[in-house]
Enzyme design. Structure first.
Site: not given
Length: 225
Positions: A9, A83
């Site tokens: 990201h 994550e």
């Protein structure tokens, strides 16, 4: 054979504050992160992308939205692409002591001790199993496709040996892990599962100007959120 483009990201606030972020801590992209995603979208325009998948966290989903707009495709959110779940560390001040506790678990994973885990979070086996579920959701029934996966440096790094058994994780961790870096993996089906060959790791030569300014990690294995 399919090709995966793993894209970390764009920059978000947690990259600057060094906070742990799995679920409760969830920041949007910074202006720099938006620029990184836009520049990465220009790269994808030159490729024949068939589908885009993303972690549900804002920093990843907002990156995926920018990439999807660039190539004219929708994107699909997968819960499995979050994550690393650091458990009780999330929400705590990102002190040196907290990062040392984090890194003790990561070092254990490097040494093959996947049973080690975060208090209230996941261990190495959990992480790899979760990433394997994502692979099946993205790849089963597909062949000859180019798939973009927008996610997180921690999951990509520490789950990679599950997909690419010959990868040298200790060597990979020494390379800068820039926001919006691109890793490329050729993936083929093997015995009902998926096995990959790493073709490129954490490349960010496509970023320029302010977007190319690397945010240094908190510690050796820090800042992968």
């Amino acid at each position: 054979m399919n090709t995966l483009y793993l894209i970390r990201h764009g920059e978000n606030v947690a990259n600057l504050t060094k906070e742990f972020s799995h679920r409760k801590v969830d920041y949007s992209l910074t202006p720099k992160g938006v620029l990184q995603a836009q520049q990465t979208g220009e790269v994808l325009k030159r490729l024949e992308i068939d589908a885009i998948y993303s972690s549900p966290l804002k920093r990843a989903a907002e990156t995926a939205a920018i990439l999807a707009a660039a190539v004219g495709l929708p994107y699909t959110i997968l819960e499995e692409l979050r994550e690393v779940n650091v458990g009780d560390l999330e929400g705590q001040p990102p002190t040196v002591e907290a990062w040392e506790r984090h890194n003790q678990v990561i070092v254990a994973w490097f040494q093959g001790q996947l049973e080690r885990g975060f208090t209230g979070g996941e261990n190495g086996f959990d992480l790899r199993t979760r990433f394997d579920r994502a692979l099946h959701l993205m790849l089963d029934g597909k062949d000859g496709r180019n798939l973009v996966v927008v996610g997180h440096g921690g999951q990509f790094t520490f789950a990679l040996p599950q997909l690419c058994p010959t990868v040298n994780l200790a060597e990979l961790i020494t390379r800068p892990n820039q926001n919006c870096s691109i890793s490329k993996i050729a993936v083929s089906q093997q015995n009902g599962g998926w096995e990959g060959e790493l073709l490129a790791w954490s490349e960010f030569a496509h970023l320029s100007g302010p977007a190319a300014e690397l945010v240094e990690g908190y510690m050796t294995t820090g800042n992968r959120k």
